[in-house]
Design a protein around this motif. Structure first.
Motif, PDB file in Angstrom:
ATOM      1  N   UNK A 104       0.813  -1.207   0.000  1.00 52.92           N
ATOM      2  CA  UNK A 104       0.000   0.000   0.000  1.00 52.92           C
ATOM      3  C   UNK A 104       0.845   1.255   0.000  1.00 52.92           C
ATOM      4  N   UNK A 105       0.172   2.385  -0.121  1.00 51.42           N
ATOM      5  CA  UNK A 105       0.894   3.649  -0.249  1.00 51.42           C
ATOM      6  C   UNK A 105       1.022   4.424   1.060  1.00 51.42           C
ATOM      7  N   UNK A 106      -0.006   4.389   1.908  1.00 58.19           N
ATOM      8  CA  UNK A 106       0.018   5.155   3.146  1.00 58.19           C
ATOM      9  C   UNK A 106      -0.262   4.230   4.335  1.00 58.19           C
ATOM     10  N   UNK A 107       0.443   4.429   5.466  1.00 58.74           N
ATOM     11  CA  UNK A 107       0.326   3.521   6.608  1.00 58.74           C
ATOM     12  C   UNK A 107      -1.064   3.445   7.233  1.00 58.74           C
ATOM     13  N   UNK A 108      -1.824   4.547   7.235  1.00 57.40           N
ATOM     14  CA  UNK A 108      -3.067   4.524   8.014  1.00 57.40           C
ATOM     15  C   UNK A 108      -4.158   3.674   7.377  1.00 57.40           C
ATOM     16  N   UNK A 109      -4.147   3.519   6.044  1.00 55.94           N
ATOM     17  CA  UNK A 109      -5.202   2.738   5.379  1.00 55.94           C
ATOM     18  C   UNK A 109      -4.662   1.622   4.502  1.00 55.94           C
ATOM     19  N   UNK A 110      -3.409   1.717   4.085  1.00 55.20           N
ATOM     20  CA  UNK A 110      -2.805   0.772   3.132  1.00 55.20           C
ATOM     21  C   UNK A 110      -3.531   0.784   1.792  1.00 55.20           C
ATOM     22  N   UNK A 111      -4.140   1.908   1.441  1.00 57.47           N
ATOM     23  CA  UNK A 111      -4.793   2.041   0.137  1.00 57.47           C
ATOM     24  C   UNK A 111      -3.737   1.981  -0.960  1.00 57.47           C
ATOM     25  N   UNK A 112      -4.129   1.424  -2.115  1.00 61.19           N
ATOM     26  CA  UNK A 112      -3.195   1.285  -3.232  1.00 61.19           C
ATOM     27  C   UNK A 112      -3.733   2.009  -4.451  1.00 61.19           C
ATOM     28  N   UNK A 113      -2.946   2.931  -4.966  1.00 59.22           N
ATOM     29  CA  UNK A 113      -3.330   3.628  -6.187  1.00 59.22           C
ATOM     30  C   UNK A 113      -3.030   2.800  -7.437  1.00 59.22           C
ATOM     31  N   UNK A 114      -2.130   1.831  -7.306  1.00 51.65           N
ATOM     32  CA  UNK A 114      -1.750   1.001  -8.449  1.00 51.65           C
ATOM     33  C   UNK A 114      -2.829  -0.015  -8.791  1.00 51.65           C
ATOM     34  N   UNK A 115      -3.512  -0.548  -7.757  1.00 49.93           N
ATOM     35  CA  UNK A 115      -4.512  -1.584  -7.965  1.00 49.93           C
ATOM     36  C   UNK A 115      -5.823  -1.166  -7.283  1.00 49.93           C
ATOM     37  N   UNK A 116      -6.541  -0.208  -7.885  1.00 47.87           N
ATOM     38  CA  UNK A 116      -7.750   0.323  -7.233  1.00 47.87           C
ATOM     39  C   UNK A 116      -8.840  -0.729  -7.023  1.00 47.87           C
TER      40      UNK A 116
END
Length: 327
Positions: A104-116
């Motif tokens: 993931x991209x950010x620690x608080x959510x682990x959201x990924x911009x590469x694989x939406x």
């Protein structure tokens, strides 16, 4: 030029630091919630016991309000974590393999911009990881305060805590994380069995069914699926983790996951004996069930391991009862 470059580097780090602080706040909130639930359950246990609404156990240890609360909060935790991660696990198993080892991209959510498309599943797994880590931390604290665990249990918890923090800190290994968290699905059945097994015949059917369900889910999630995850991690070990993860953390995770898998196989013989005992109890006549009532469970705390067959146990119980009658 050097000063401008340094300033840009600091600016790049600001979002990550803010996210890390948010993650710390989320973990602290979860830990506080587990502590509140635990002590609320202790209070409820005392109220219920004072009214005689819950049968006492034959084992004095199992009547301790802290012990009861720990088992119940363990059930709540397991249902929470399994509920957060089961469907994301299905998503990760069906996704292309490289997504299972994405980060993931950010620690608080682990959201990924590469694989939406898989990002929602990754975020749910991340929240399950926070719930798990915070519970382990709360459980270690409560176990130490109220003498609820042995040293080896605390060491086991500490290893899981470190592994969980490393995975969650780097927002990586979503497939392996989902597999590890989904193993909690067997815990409610185990804790129900431990909580009710010595509280009279009224709970015998529930205990038997819970024991069988625990074994079934243990085989599916803790042996088969967990072994599959460990094998995948080994096969993709060259690119499973981001290059930014320190080598010692990578080695620790590889070792922890592989050893954890072997540990499940180490526990398998004892669980198989418990499973066979539960099946035998379901088909036993009432007299045999009564005679088997006091036969110790293998590896039960503070008791010797029982290695008797059902027929031998019944004969031994009859002989003991006959001897007491002669006395």
């Amino acid at each position: 030029h050097h000063a401008a470059s340094k300033q840009r580097t600091m600016i790049d780090w600001l979002p990550w630091c803010r996210s890390a602080l948010e993650l710390f706040g989320i973990c602290s909130a979860w830990t506080f919630i587990w502590l509140v639930i635990f002590y609320a359950l202790v209070w409820m246990s005392r109220v219920i016991a004072s009214r005689g609404a819950f049968p006492l156990s034959d084992k004095s240890r199992e009547n301790d309000h802290y012990w009861i609360a720990r088992n119940v909060v363990g059930i709540i935790h397991a249902l929470t974590v399994a509920g957060l991660t089961f469907f994301p696990l299905v998503t990760m198993l069906r996704a292309p393999r490289h997504i299972g080892f994405a980060s993931g991209d950010l620690p608080e959510t682990c959201a990924s911009n590469k694989f939406p498309e898989e990002s929602v599943a990754g975020e749910a797994i991340a929240q399950g990881g926070v719930a798990f880590i915070s519970f382990i931390l709360a459980d270690m604290t409560l176990s130490a305060l109220h003498d609820l665990a042995t040293l080896d249990h605390l060491v086991h918890h500490a290893a899981f805590l470190v592994a969980g923090i490393i995975i969650r800190r780097h927002c990586m290994l979503p497939l392996n994380a989902a597999i590890l968290l989904s193993m909690e699905i067997s815990t409610p059945f185990l804790n129900t069995t431990l909580l009710l097994r010595n509280r009279g015949d009224a709970f015998s059917s529930i205990v038997t069914i819970s024991g069988i369900c625990f074994v079934v889910f243990f085989l599916i999630f803790r042996l088969i699926l967990n072994s599959y995850g460990a094998l995948l991690l080994w096969l993709h070990r060259e690119n499973a983790m981001p290059d930014t993860v320190p080598l010692w953390q990578q080695y620790f995770l590889f070792a922890a996951i592989q050893v954890g898998t072997l540990l499940q196989f180490y526990w398998l013989p004892q669980i198989a004996r418990t499973f066979l005992k539960a099946l035998s109890a379901m088909s036993s006549p009432p007299e045999a069930k009564e005679l088997l009532k006091d036969v110790p469970v293998p590896n039960e705390e503070h008791e010797p391991a029982a290695k008797l067959s059902q027929d031998e146990a019944v004969r031994l119980r009859r002989k003991t009862a006959s001897s007491k009658g002669l006395e």
